[in-house]
Design a protein around this motif. Structure first.
Motif, mmCIF file in Angstrom:
data_model
loop_
_atom_site.group_PDB
_atom_site.id
_atom_site.type_symbol
_atom_site.label_atom_id
_atom_site.label_comp_id
_atom_site.label_asym_id
_atom_site.label_seq_id
_atom_site.Cartn_x
_atom_site.Cartn_y
_atom_site.Cartn_z
ATOM 1 N N PRO A 205 0.837 -1.204 0.000
ATOM 2 C CA PRO A 205 0.000 0.000 0.000
ATOM 3 C C PRO A 205 0.876 1.261 0.000
ATOM 4 O O PRO A 205 1.934 1.298 0.631
ATOM 5 N N GLU A 206 0.417 2.277 -0.713
ATOM 6 C CA GLU A 206 1.228 3.497 -0.844
ATOM 7 C C GLU A 206 1.509 4.138 0.504
ATOM 8 O O GLU A 206 2.563 4.746 0.708
ATOM 9 N N THR A 207 0.587 3.985 1.481
ATOM 10 C CA THR A 207 0.752 4.635 2.786
ATOM 11 C C THR A 207 1.940 4.097 3.573
ATOM 12 O O THR A 207 2.484 4.787 4.428
ATOM 13 N N ILE A 208 2.342 2.856 3.301
ATOM 14 C CA ILE A 208 3.469 2.290 4.050
ATOM 15 C C ILE A 208 4.666 1.989 3.145
ATOM 16 O O ILE A 208 5.633 1.376 3.588
ATOM 17 N N PHE A 209 4.592 2.447 1.892
ATOM 18 C CA PHE A 209 5.643 2.100 0.936
ATOM 19 C C PHE A 209 6.990 2.647 1.380
ATOM 20 O O PHE A 209 8.007 1.947 1.338
ATOM 21 N N GLU A 210 7.031 3.914 1.815
ATOM 22 C CA GLU A 210 8.303 4.527 2.201
ATOM 23 C C GLU A 210 8.925 3.799 3.374
ATOM 24 O O GLU A 210 10.123 3.524 3.395
ATOM 25 N N SER A 211 8.115 3.430 4.369
ATOM 26 C CA SER A 211 8.626 2.696 5.527
ATOM 27 C C SER A 211 9.147 1.330 5.113
ATOM 28 O O SER A 211 10.183 0.870 5.599
ATOM 29 N N GLU A 212 8.436 0.667 4.206
ATOM 30 C CA GLU A 212 8.839 -0.664 3.756
ATOM 31 C C GLU A 212 10.174 -0.620 3.026
ATOM 32 O O GLU A 212 11.025 -1.496 3.200
ATOM 33 N N LEU A 213 10.371 0.426 2.224
ATOM 34 C CA LEU A 213 11.569 0.502 1.402
ATOM 35 C C LEU A 213 12.758 1.069 2.167
ATOM 36 O O LEU A 213 13.875 0.553 2.077
ATOM 37 N N PHE A 214 12.512 2.145 2.941
ATOM 38 C CA PHE A 214 13.625 2.847 3.596
ATOM 39 C C PHE A 214 13.722 2.601 5.095
ATOM 40 O O PHE A 214 14.722 2.963 5.722
ATOM 41 N N GLY A 215 12.683 2.021 5.711
ATOM 42 C CA GLY A 215 12.693 1.802 7.149
ATOM 43 C C GLY A 215 12.212 3.033 7.904
ATOM 44 O O GLY A 215 11.976 4.097 7.321
ATOM 45 N N HIS A 216 12.062 2.899 9.225
ATOM 46 C CA HIS A 216 11.642 4.050 10.036
ATOM 47 C C HIS A 216 12.205 3.926 11.443
ATOM 48 O O HIS A 216 12.597 2.836 11.887
ATOM 49 N N GLU A 217 12.227 5.062 12.122
ATOM 50 C CA GLU A 217 12.640 5.110 13.514
ATOM 51 C C GLU A 217 11.414 4.979 14.412
ATOM 52 O O GLU A 217 10.276 5.223 13.982
ATOM 53 N N SER A 218 11.623 4.625 15.650
ATOM 54 C CA SER A 218 10.530 4.541 16.608
ATOM 55 C C SER A 218 9.865 5.908 16.742
ATOM 56 O O SER A 218 10.532 6.924 16.877
ATOM 57 N N GLY A 219 8.536 5.930 16.663
ATOM 58 C CA GLY A 219 7.791 7.169 16.806
ATOM 59 C C GLY A 219 7.733 8.009 15.553
ATOM 60 O O GLY A 219 7.221 9.131 15.574
ATOM 61 N N ALA A 220 8.229 7.493 14.427
ATOM 62 C CA ALA A 220 8.237 8.278 13.186
ATOM 63 C C ALA A 220 6.809 8.599 12.729
ATOM 64 O O ALA A 220 6.578 9.614 12.084
ATOM 65 N N PHE A 221 5.862 7.750 13.066
ATOM 66 C CA PHE A 221 4.456 7.982 12.730
ATOM 67 C C PHE A 221 3.622 7.151 13.686
ATOM 68 O O PHE A 221 4.147 6.297 14.427
ATOM 69 N N THR A 222 2.338 7.415 13.708
ATOM 70 C CA THR A 222 1.448 6.703 14.621
ATOM 71 C C THR A 222 1.527 5.199 14.357
ATOM 72 O O THR A 222 1.349 4.742 13.227
ATOM 73 N N GLY A 223 1.806 4.451 15.383
ATOM 74 C CA GLY A 223 1.924 3.009 15.258
ATOM 75 C C GLY A 223 3.349 2.528 15.112
ATOM 76 O O GLY A 223 3.605 1.320 15.185
ATOM 77 N N ALA A 224 4.300 3.449 14.872
ATOM 78 C CA ALA A 224 5.717 3.060 14.730
ATOM 79 C C ALA A 224 6.324 2.944 16.117
ATOM 80 O O ALA A 224 6.970 3.865 16.625
ATOM 81 N N GLN A 225 6.116 1.808 16.759
ATOM 82 C CA GLN A 225 6.540 1.638 18.152
ATOM 83 C C GLN A 225 8.003 1.221 18.282
ATOM 84 O O GLN A 225 8.583 1.319 19.361
ATOM 85 N N ALA A 226 8.603 0.764 17.202
ATOM 86 C CA ALA A 226 10.001 0.331 17.259
ATOM 87 C C ALA A 226 10.684 0.652 15.941
ATOM 88 O O ALA A 226 10.032 0.866 14.913
ATOM 89 N N ARG A 227 11.983 0.705 15.973
ATOM 90 C CA ARG A 227 12.744 0.950 14.746
ATOM 91 C C ARG A 227 12.543 -0.225 13.776
ATOM 92 O O ARG A 227 12.491 -1.382 14.187
ATOM 93 N N ARG A 228 12.476 0.106 12.495
ATOM 94 C CA ARG A 228 12.332 -0.927 11.463
ATOM 95 C C ARG A 228 13.399 -0.717 10.405
ATOM 96 O O ARG A 228 13.561 0.386 9.882
ATOM 97 N N ILE A 229 14.112 -1.784 10.090
ATOM 98 C CA ILE A 229 15.098 -1.744 9.015
ATOM 99 C C ILE A 229 14.371 -1.976 7.693
ATOM 100 O O ILE A 229 13.673 -2.984 7.532
ATOM 101 N N GLY A 230 14.519 -1.056 6.751
ATOM 102 C CA GLY A 230 13.834 -1.178 5.470
ATOM 103 C C GLY A 230 14.487 -2.194 4.542
ATOM 104 O O GLY A 230 15.597 -2.688 4.800
ATOM 105 N N ARG A 231 13.815 -2.482 3.428
ATOM 106 C CA ARG A 231 14.301 -3.492 2.487
ATOM 107 C C ARG A 231 15.656 -3.090 1.884
ATOM 108 O O ARG A 231 16.523 -3.944 1.696
ATOM 109 N N MET A 232 15.824 -1.802 1.582
ATOM 110 C CA MET A 232 17.074 -1.371 0.957
ATOM 111 C C MET A 232 18.252 -1.537 1.924
ATOM 112 O O MET A 232 19.323 -2.001 1.532
ATOM 113 N N GLU A 233 18.052 -1.183 3.164
ATOM 114 C CA GLU A 233 19.130 -1.321 4.145
ATOM 115 C C GLU A 233 19.433 -2.792 4.417
ATOM 116 O O GLU A 233 20.592 -3.180 4.579
#
Length: 446
Positions: A205-233
């Protein structure tokens, strides 16, 4: 494989008569006056069959049959005798004889049995070649199966590109094996010990595409409770495979382009740059140049992704690979389900070869699994009215010509001998079907 026959009989007149009948039907025939002479011509992979008289001095036909069955239990042997009876026929068939024909016989009776035996032998030899390919897990032939010129060229291109670090765009229809080609590029590359990370751009889904590809830090958006390593990393040091890349949102195309240019990325919600070393392999069904013209894909990103292009041929353009692939998928399915592969019924192979396979290898694998389970392979059952008899004969003729050109590597004299056609007739048929010998020469040379 040419149709080869060995005729064994101690009477020269009978040998010569059978040889003449079979050669007039386009078969390559060798004759022997004894069982020992015949054994000297046969090995485990002999690409033909044996016809033998039963009553011969020295080793008779039954003894020859026994020796041949010890050498290769799948070799068709047809026995002929003027002294046959029911017990002898039963004994011969129990020993493994393909057929038992009593003299005197009509030439048509023998020819029919010979043709059926040759069809069986051809499939056995092709399946053995496939199993040898699959057994050698270190070779690309075990992953990308096929003997067609198109597949030979594709494997060669993959091995040439695998040693480089250039980004590759793979073009191919649905089910043609784009991810398998991408994995081969990775597995035969210096990056093989690092991750191969696949992402289907159409499935995110487009809403989570950036997180899926690049990852996110904890608290980056609502529901982002922990750091996530993206596919590229996660693919750092290895290969990132972007399937259906034409579906990537334009906003993410810009960010992907920057990562490819700068070799760094930032997780969503972070300002820290992270270095990444990865190779990007993309796959697309439509022509991305047309997507660029329509404003759905960035031209500058296309240049970055399309340093080299691999085109996967659809299955309908390499029909000679269908029997090998079907046997492979059916055997794999039978092994998974712990059962024996049922034999193909008469006419089923012709159905497989005549079907256009719009779903390509994926559709063939599904039909093979259904066959292994004893179910109807519905995908290959088409209404008889779809094509006229003339159309089906034209298609079969074109397939025979392609297969002969492939086997003879463009040698016209060899094709003429194999198909028993005069030069002018062969030229006319090749021209009608749009075939050129230069497409089948080794290495594409003139």
């Amino acid at each position: 494989m040419s149709d080869q026959v060995i005729v064994v009989d101690d009477e020269a007149a009978i040998r010569e008569a059978i040889q003449q009948w079979l050669e007039l039907s386009g078969l390559a025939v060798r004759t022997c006056g004894s069982a020992d002479a015949a054994m000297a011509l046969v090995d485990h992979d002999y690409p033909g069959i044996v016809i033998s008289d039963v009553r011969m001095p020295g080793s008779d036909g039954l003894q020859l049959l026994d020796r041949l069955m010890q050498l290769d239990a799948d070799l068709p042997v047809i026995l002929i005798t003027g002294h046959g009876d029911v017990p002898m026929a039963v004994q011969a068939l129990r020993q493994g004889a393909y057929d038992f024909i009593e003299k005197p016989f009509a030439p048509e009776r023998l020819l029919d049995s010979v043709r059926r035996a040759l069809d069986k032998r051809r499939l056995v030899c092709e399946n053995r070649q496939l199993r040898r390919q699959v057994a050698d897990k270190g070779r690309i032939e075990s992953q990308l199966i096929g003997m067609s010129r198109a597949m030979e060229n594709l494997r060669r291109q993959i091995l040439e590109l695998a040693g480089t670090s250039v980004n590759v765009l793979i073009r191919g229809e649905t089910g043609s094996g784009k991810e398998l080609v991408a994995r081969s590029l990775h597995e035969f590359s210096p990056r093989t010990e690092k991750p191969f990370v696949a992402l289907n751009c159409a499935a995110i889904p487009e809403t989570i595409f950036e997180s899926e590809l690049f990852g996110h830090e904890s608290g980056a958006f609502t529901g982002a409770q922990a750091r996530r390593i993206g596919r590229m990393e996660h693919a750092d040091g290895g290969t990132l495979f972007l399937d259906e890349v034409e579906s990537m949102p334009l906003a993410q195309q810009v960010k992907l382009l920057r990562v490819l240019q700068e070799k760094t990325l930032e997780r969503l919600g972070s300002n820290k740059s992270i270095k990444v070393d990865l190779r990007v392999i993309s796959a697309a069904k439509p022509d991305l140049r047309e997507e660029v013209q329509a404003g759905r894909f960035r031209e500058d990103l296309l240049y970055r992704l399309n340093v080299a292009t691999l085109q996967i041929p659809p299955l309908r353009e390499r029909r000679e690979d269908i029997p090998l692939l079907f046997e492979h998928f059916a055997s794999e399915a039978a092994r998974r389900h712990e059962r024996e592969v049922p034999p193909l019924a008469p006419g089923q192979l012709a159905q497989l070869l005549s079907h256009d396979w719009p779903g390509n290898v994926r559709e063939l694998a599904n039909a093979a699994e259904r066959h292994a389970l004893g179910l109807s392979a519905a995908a290959v059952e088409e209404p008889a009215a779809v094509q006229s008899l003339a159309q089906q004969m034209e298609r079969f003729e074109a397939q025979c010509l392609r297969q002969a050109l492939q086997q003879c590597r463009g040698n016209i004299a060899a094709v003429m001998e194999q198909l028993q056609l005069p030069r002018r007739t062969l030229n006319e048929k090749m021209q009608r079907h749009g075939l050129s010998r230069t497409d089948y020469l080794p290495g594409g040379a003139e």
